[in-house]
Design an enzyme around this catalytic site. Sequence first.
Site, PDB file in Angstrom:
ATOM      1  N   LYS A 103       1.904  18.794 -17.761  1.00 23.70           N
ATOM      2  CA  LYS A 103       1.891  19.980 -16.915  1.00 23.70           C
ATOM      3  C   LYS A 103       3.309  20.246 -16.463  1.00 23.70           C
ATOM      4  CE  LYS A 103      -1.170  22.825 -15.070  1.00 23.70           C
ATOM      5  NZ  LYS A 103      -2.483  23.220 -15.584  1.00 23.70           N
TER       6      LYS A 103
HETATM    7  P1  NAD Z   1      -3.907  33.347 -11.398  1.00 20.72           P
HETATM    8  O1  NAD Z   1      -2.548  33.289 -10.846  1.00 20.72           O
HETATM    9  O2  NAD Z   1      -4.195  34.318 -12.497  1.00 20.72           O
HETATM   10  O3  NAD Z   1      -4.974  33.630 -10.231  1.00 20.72           O
HETATM   11  C1  NAD Z   1      -5.042  32.918  -9.052  1.00 20.72           C
HETATM   12  C2  NAD Z   1      -5.838  33.755  -8.061  1.00 20.72           C
HETATM   13  O4  NAD Z   1      -6.096  32.985  -6.896  1.00 20.72           O
HETATM   14  C3  NAD Z   1      -5.103  35.020  -7.590  1.00 20.72           C
HETATM   15  O5  NAD Z   1      -6.025  36.089  -7.560  1.00 20.72           O
HETATM   16  C4  NAD Z   1      -4.668  34.666  -6.154  1.00 20.72           C
HETATM   17  O6  NAD Z   1      -4.548  35.795  -5.334  1.00 20.72           O
HETATM   18  C5  NAD Z   1      -5.823  33.779  -5.755  1.00 20.72           C
HETATM   19  N1  NAD Z   1      -5.566  32.915  -4.609  1.00 20.72           N
HETATM   20  C6  NAD Z   1      -4.475  32.177  -4.326  1.00 20.72           C
HETATM   21  N2  NAD Z   1      -4.645  31.514  -3.154  1.00 20.72           N
HETATM   22  C7  NAD Z   1      -5.868  31.870  -2.703  1.00 20.72           C
HETATM   23  C8  NAD Z   1      -6.633  31.540  -1.556  1.00 20.72           C
HETATM   24  N3  NAD Z   1      -6.165  30.720  -0.619  1.00 20.72           N
HETATM   25  N4  NAD Z   1      -7.865  32.086  -1.416  1.00 20.72           N
HETATM   26  C9  NAD Z   1      -8.360  32.928  -2.346  1.00 20.72           C
HETATM   27  N5  NAD Z   1      -7.695  33.271  -3.452  1.00 20.72           N
HETATM   28  C10 NAD Z   1      -6.462  32.758  -3.629  1.00 20.72           C
HETATM   29  O7  NAD Z   1      -4.255  31.843 -11.843  1.00 20.72           O
HETATM   30  P2  NAD Z   1      -5.364  31.366 -12.865  1.00 20.72           P
HETATM   31  O8  NAD Z   1      -4.718  31.168 -14.179  1.00 20.72           O
HETATM   32  O9  NAD Z   1      -6.567  32.218 -12.728  1.00 20.72           O
HETATM   33  O10 NAD Z   1      -5.667  29.896 -12.303  1.00 20.72           O
HETATM   34  C11 NAD Z   1      -6.570  29.678 -11.230  1.00 20.72           C
HETATM   35  C12 NAD Z   1      -6.957  28.210 -11.192  1.00 20.72           C
HETATM   36  O11 NAD Z   1      -7.543  27.846 -12.440  1.00 20.72           O
HETATM   37  C13 NAD Z   1      -5.806  27.221 -10.996  1.00 20.72           C
HETATM   38  O12 NAD Z   1      -6.275  26.123 -10.256  1.00 20.72           O
HETATM   39  C14 NAD Z   1      -5.467  26.795 -12.400  1.00 20.72           C
HETATM   40  O13 NAD Z   1      -4.820  25.540 -12.445  1.00 20.72           O
HETATM   41  C15 NAD Z   1      -6.853  26.736 -12.983  1.00 20.72           C
HETATM   42  N6  NAD Z   1      -6.897  26.801 -14.432  1.00 20.72           N
HETATM   43  C16 NAD Z   1      -6.367  27.863 -15.104  1.00 20.72           C
HETATM   44  C17 NAD Z   1      -6.477  27.924 -16.484  1.00 20.72           C
HETATM   45  C18 NAD Z   1      -6.005  29.118 -17.271  1.00 20.72           C
HETATM   46  O14 NAD Z   1      -6.300  29.179 -18.471  1.00 20.72           O
HETATM   47  N7  NAD Z   1      -5.336  30.086 -16.680  1.00 20.72           N
HETATM   48  C19 NAD Z   1      -7.083  26.864 -17.179  1.00 20.72           C
HETATM   49  C20 NAD Z   1      -7.610  25.792 -16.462  1.00 20.72           C
HETATM   50  C21 NAD Z   1      -7.514  25.782 -15.083  1.00 20.72           C
END
Ligand code: NAD
Length: 427
Positions: A103
């Site tokens: 990561k």
């Molecule tokens: P992203 O940046 O596209 O979205 C994150 C969202 O969370 C945004 O809408 C933001 O406004 C919101 N957010 C942040 N803090 C918040 C809070 N306190 N309360 C409510 N909403 C809040 O990110 P993503 O890619 O969607 O990733 C989200 C999660 O999923 C992370 O934990 C990431 O590690 C995990 N993840 C992502 C992927 C991927 O393919 N993108 C894969 C596995 C895991």
Amino acid sequence: MSSPYFSLQTQLKSIAKLINYDKFLKTILLEPERLVEVSLPLRRDSGVVQIFRGYRVQHNNIRGPYKGGLRFHPRVDLNEVKALAFWMTVKNAVVDVPFGGAKGGITVDPKTLSEAELEELTRVFTRRLFSLIGPDIDVPAPDVNTSAREMDWIADEYAKNLKLNTKDSKYSDAQLKAVVTGKSVDNNGSEGREEATGFGGGYVLLRIFERLGKRLQGKTVGIQGFGNVGSWATKFLRDKRFRIVAISDSRGGVYLESGIENIDEIQVRKADGESIKDIFAQSKSVERISPEAVLEVKVDIVIPAALEGVITRDNADKVRAKVVLELANGPTTPQADRILQERGVLVVPDILANTGGVAVSYFEWYQNLNKEKWSREDVLARLKEKMEKATDDVLQVADEFKVSLRKAAYILALKRIEEGWKKVRQL
Ligand code: NAD
């Protein structure tokens, strides 16, 4: 000490004991293989030079090249990246893709940079990591606040540096794009990657409901985080006739008992930079709630899809859902996990539920290296198959060992890593 990394080490030790795991291998897995911390000088549009910090943690590569996302967020630090890298080793084994775990990230709030500054920062980061990444070495991907745009910059900067360093590669220019996944489709990205994590979580949930004989239609859902993962999961579940009653992003949330209808429009407007608060500013029908309150609304299924550590011992008692589908990484602290278990809440763990992204990342890497191009339909069919198989495998281990789905997923991963280790040792 209660950092996510420390919790993971404790978790690993307890699972290793339960299954009488090889002690040497356990010790190897307790520490990342390589920690990289780099300084990233950036000339701001104003002319001022600012130094940012970037990290890449390569946890383990027994099962294949290191693989894991890059996060651009002000909270990124080495300890967080270590935990996320460790999870990637586990997740890649659970969903059974031939990768190890890594990561990375930059401590930055990307919203404070212009697009040109962000591009330059991403390119400097790529140059710093140049000798440590590659299709057979370490393959980054998107995570919080990074997307196809950043991955395209990385692929381009990597290729440029390879030419500058006159390094011969066994791969063609197109194959070399496999240095990162999550690229735009026009730039050798895979169809279906954008929706993969959200849809993957949906396939896992449906499979669990099917296996446990639970009814699907009309079940209510609350989703915290409406970014890439949260918005696609919402669309998937809406299409399967779940009722989406609460959503939130970092600036606020909304609740509507009869169900939030205009999910497609919200996704488009969010992508254009509006917040949920802005989008519902004129609405009289919804109740406005805080970003955190979504976790506590009365729903059947709650989906944390934002950041880690949001369900803690302080609010675990207030979670009213019967199912928690963890799409964020590490949203539930170990204390909260125990409370939820005691209360009979079914927790579908991150290390199973959010592996759809890395499954399609693997498909993208495979297509690049093998000069193939699969249709979206084909990708999603393969994703469904992969997620259902991983779910079945976890359910089987849970049944065999009479443990939670989280413990079962860890057991499955550790056993697969051990199999890989035995093979490597025979070489
Ligand atoms: P992203 O940046 O596209 O979205 C994150 C969202 O969370 C945004 O809408 C933001 O406004 C919101 N957010 C942040 N803090 C918040 C809070 N306190 N309360 C409510 N909403 C809040 O990110 P993503 O890619 O969607 O990733 C989200 C999660 O999923 C992370 O934990 C990431 O590690 C995990 N993840 C992502 C992927 C991927 O393919 N993108 C894969 C596995 C895991």
